[in-house]
Design a protein around this motif. Sequence first.
Motif, mmCIF file in Angstrom:
data_model
loop_
_atom_site.group_PDB
_atom_site.id
_atom_site.type_symbol
_atom_site.label_atom_id
_atom_site.label_comp_id
_atom_site.label_asym_id
_atom_site.label_seq_id
_atom_site.Cartn_x
_atom_site.Cartn_y
_atom_site.Cartn_z
ATOM 1 N N MET A 98 11.172 -4.100 1.846
ATOM 2 C CA MET A 98 10.228 -4.539 1.007
ATOM 3 C C MET A 98 10.537 -4.158 -0.531
ATOM 4 N N ASN A 99 9.683 -4.777 -1.286
ATOM 5 C CA ASN A 99 9.798 -4.353 -2.632
ATOM 6 C C ASN A 99 8.291 -4.264 -3.291
ATOM 7 N N TYR A 100 8.599 -3.521 -4.397
ATOM 8 C CA TYR A 100 7.318 -3.302 -5.188
ATOM 9 C C TYR A 100 7.550 -3.488 -6.537
ATOM 10 N N PRO A 101 6.781 -4.697 -7.259
ATOM 11 C CA PRO A 101 7.188 -4.864 -8.540
ATOM 12 C C PRO A 101 6.493 -3.576 -9.591
ATOM 13 N N TYR A 102 7.330 -3.707 -10.541
ATOM 14 C CA TYR A 102 6.937 -2.630 -11.723
ATOM 15 C C TYR A 102 5.715 -3.177 -12.407
ATOM 16 N N TRP A 103 4.517 -3.360 -12.135
ATOM 17 C CA TRP A 103 3.299 -4.117 -12.909
ATOM 18 C C TRP A 103 2.332 -2.945 -13.286
ATOM 19 N N LEU A 104 2.356 -1.880 -12.907
ATOM 20 C CA LEU A 104 1.298 -0.970 -12.869
ATOM 21 C C LEU A 104 2.148 0.362 -13.930
ATOM 22 N N ASP A 105 1.412 1.014 -14.536
ATOM 23 C CA ASP A 105 1.849 2.454 -15.298
ATOM 24 C C ASP A 105 2.491 3.238 -14.105
ATOM 25 N N ARG A 106 1.763 3.277 -12.855
ATOM 26 C CA ARG A 106 2.265 4.134 -11.888
ATOM 27 C C ARG A 106 3.334 3.381 -11.047
ATOM 28 N N HIS A 107 4.285 3.893 -10.764
ATOM 29 C CA HIS A 107 5.518 2.976 -10.213
ATOM 30 C C HIS A 107 6.469 4.305 -9.480
ATOM 31 N N SER A 108 6.970 4.174 -8.276
ATOM 32 C CA SER A 108 7.713 5.209 -7.725
ATOM 33 C C SER A 108 9.062 4.703 -7.381
ATOM 34 N N TYR A 109 9.124 3.595 -6.826
ATOM 35 C CA TYR A 109 10.349 2.838 -6.532
ATOM 36 C C TYR A 109 10.393 1.238 -6.281
ATOM 37 N N SER A 110 11.281 0.577 -6.502
ATOM 38 C CA SER A 110 11.082 -0.917 -6.299
ATOM 39 C C SER A 110 11.655 -1.385 -5.012
ATOM 40 N N VAL A 111 12.520 -0.907 -4.223
ATOM 41 C CA VAL A 111 13.173 -1.558 -3.173
ATOM 42 C C VAL A 111 12.942 -0.439 -1.984
ATOM 43 N N ALA A 112 12.408 -0.937 -0.790
ATOM 44 C CA ALA A 112 12.448 0.468 0.157
ATOM 45 C C ALA A 112 12.725 -0.291 1.739
ATOM 46 N N GLU A 113 13.120 0.665 2.398
ATOM 47 C CA GLU A 113 13.269 0.104 3.911
ATOM 48 C C GLU A 113 12.376 1.111 4.641
ATOM 49 N N VAL A 114 11.442 0.566 5.552
ATOM 50 C CA VAL A 114 10.513 1.308 6.309
ATOM 51 C C VAL A 114 11.360 1.891 7.593
ATOM 52 N N LYS A 115 11.456 3.294 7.393
ATOM 53 C CA LYS A 115 12.025 4.242 8.427
ATOM 54 C C LYS A 115 10.702 5.275 9.087
ATOM 55 N N ASP A 116 10.731 5.286 10.313
ATOM 56 C CA ASP A 116 9.408 6.156 10.838
ATOM 57 C C ASP A 116 8.461 5.912 10.253
ATOM 58 N N GLY A 117 8.130 4.824 9.929
ATOM 59 C CA GLY A 117 6.681 4.317 9.509
ATOM 60 C C GLY A 117 6.287 4.480 7.790
ATOM 61 N N LYS A 118 7.522 5.026 7.242
ATOM 62 C CA LYS A 118 7.375 5.429 5.834
ATOM 63 C C LYS A 118 8.584 4.565 4.985
#
Length: 124
Positions: free
Chosen positions: A1-21
């Motif tokens: 999945m991905n998270y665009p950097y649209w807001l000031d609060r941003h931790s990472y951009s691309v993630a894989e879901v492992k054990d529900g996280k």
Amino acid sequence: MNYPYWLDRHSYSVAEVKDGKPVPYPDVEWNSFKKGEDGQNKFVTVQSVVTDDKGFLWVVDAAEIGLGKVYQHSSKVVKINLANTKIEKIYRFPENVVSEDVHINDIRVDNENGFAYLSNSNTG
């Protein structure tokens, strides 16, 4: 999945879901971009991630923080081998193809004919 950097609060951009996280993918370094840093070899604002029929993940980084202008000409498409999480290739674009006003936002890969198609949701 991905998270665009649209807001000031941003931790990472691309993630894989492992054990529900969500876990940064392919690694923490690629997901460690902060404003003011060089965005050439880090994800800045990932707009989409797409897998193809050959086992690759294609990451479209529009590099537009908060939907602004392209950040330091760092828009790119990153091809990642899903079998080993290695980056196979980084596709960068000349200024006359992707200027600061171009918003690349999706990709479709045609491996049979050797093409990838990118959409530009800003200037057409």
